[in-house]
Write a protein that holds these residues in place. Structure first.
Motif, PDB file in Angstrom:
ATOM      1  N   LEU A  94       0.841  -1.200   0.000  1.00  9.63           N
ATOM      2  CA  LEU A  94       0.000   0.000   0.000  1.00  9.63           C
ATOM      3  C   LEU A  94       0.874   1.248   0.000  1.00  9.63           C
ATOM      4  N   GLN A  95       1.987   1.196   0.714  1.00 11.16           N
ATOM      5  CA  GLN A  95       2.908   2.323   0.700  1.00 11.16           C
ATOM      6  C   GLN A  95       3.477   2.545  -0.697  1.00 11.16           C
ATOM      7  N   LEU A  96       3.839   1.452  -1.376  1.00 11.80           N
ATOM      8  CA  LEU A  96       4.388   1.567  -2.726  1.00 11.80           C
ATOM      9  C   LEU A  96       3.359   2.148  -3.692  1.00 11.80           C
ATOM     10  N   LEU A  97       2.107   1.694  -3.578  1.00 10.93           N
ATOM     11  CA  LEU A  97       1.058   2.241  -4.442  1.00 10.93           C
ATOM     12  C   LEU A  97       0.845   3.717  -4.148  1.00 10.93           C
ATOM     13  N   GLY A  98       0.870   4.079  -2.852  1.00  4.49           N
ATOM     14  CA  GLY A  98       0.699   5.482  -2.498  1.00  4.49           C
ATOM     15  C   GLY A  98       1.802   6.347  -3.077  1.00  4.49           C
TER      16      GLY A  98
END
Length: 338
Positions: A94-98
């Motif tokens: 989720l951090q990478l997508l953000g």
């Protein structure tokens, strides 16, 4: 922090940290072993110290390594407006997508892990992933499922894929990542570190199951990196044996010569018979050198073949530990499009 019962600190511990854990017992680093021994010897309920998956998540996994491994997968969701990470853990993907500007949410069953992710500012729902998917219907244009398949029995995998297909919008993309059973490193070094792994699933099997629920394969890391298995013997290939006969030693020169030979020698000339003998010996040396070169060529070719076979075996260690499948839900027929 408010749940912390023991806080290991130095004298310079910021007051703000202590205020976040008002009930915590503050100890020095050197006292940690003593405190742990006291706790283990106490009458604390065993349920509080039993194994929990959060222990594996926080103590045995390598978040920076996992993020490096997952970083290329974020690009597979370029253009998506709502991505679901199934079994998101602490929310690394989720951090990478953000960071890529892709809106995403996650679902995680372990409340401790989910709460940690929410504390990092991530949108994570605490729920069983399969039950969560059962309640979804076409709300996402992207679904990511990393290292969840191997936690399920075969009927669970079918339920997962059916739920993914149900939760995806027509034309939406699903990315599944799981250990490749043909990876030697995964078999020997990684798979059994996780206490909840059930079994390996071959990517072709997962692809076939996905097709049953309307998910078509768009890209497969397994197909992109063919797994060529080279045959090899338990014993090394025998090298050719040279059959070259050694060159006979040169005949010693005769000191006692006739007057004619002595006269020719004094004039710097060589008798015809000696020239013929030297020419014959030179021809023998040329023949011997030719045979030696031929034998050397055969030996080099045999060594090259040994190296080729060993390298073919060595390449099997280079296969990726994970299989990645990019699937897409079949779009609606044109007549059904609004």
């Amino acid at each position: 922090m408010s749940r912390v019962t023991v806080l290991v600190h130095q004298e310079s511990l910021p007051p703000a940290v202590a205020e976040m854990a008002p009930q915590a017992r503050r100890i020095q680093p050197g006292d940690l072993n003593t405190v742990l021994e006291e706790y283990c010897a106490s009458d604390a309920p065993r349920a509080e110290v039993s194994f929990d998956y959060s222990l594996y998540e926080f103590l045995l996994r390598d978040p920076p390594l996992l993020m490096r491994m997952q970083a290329p997968h974020a690009q597979l969701f370029t253009g998506c407006n709502k991505v679901l990470d199934v079994g998101c853990g602490a929310g690394l993907f989720l951090q990478l997508l953000g960071e890529a500007g892709i809106p995403a949410t996650g679902v995680e069953r372990n409340p401790v892990i989910a709460e940690y992710g929410r504390g990092m500012g991530l949108d994570i729902t605490t729920a069983d992933a399969l039950e969560y998917l059962d309640g979804e219907s076409g709300g996402f244009d992207g679904i990511y499922c990393s290292h969840f398949v191997e936690h399920l029995p075969i009927d669970g995998v079918e339920r997962l894929l059916q739920g993914v297909a149900r939760a995806l919008l027509p034309g939406g993309v699903a990315v599944l990542v799981f250990p490749d059973p043909e990876s030697i490193r995964s078999q020997l070094l990684g798979f059994w570190r996780d206490p909840e792994h059930v079994r390996f699933y071959h990517p072709e099997l997962v692809e076939t199951l996905a097709m049953l629920f309307g998910l078509e394969l768009e890209w497969s890391s397994y197909d992109a990196q063919p797994h060529e298995v080279g045959p090899f013997a338990l014993e090394p290939q025998a090298l050719p044996r040279a059959e070259v006969q050694p060159l006979a030693p040169a005949a010693s020169s005769v000191s006692a010569q006739g007057w004619w030979s002595r006269a020719m020698t004094s004039l710097g000339l060589v008798p015809r018979s000696r020239v013929a003998a030297l020419e014959g010996r030179l021809a023998d040396m040329e023949s011997l050198l030719t045979r030696v070169m031929q034998d050397n060529s055969q030996t080099v070719a045999a060594l090259d073949e040994r190296t080729r076979q060993l390298w073919a075996v060595n390449r099997t260690w280079a296969w990726s530990d994970n299989a990645v499948l990019k699937l897409r839900k079949r779009p609606l027929p044109e007549a059904e499009n609004p």
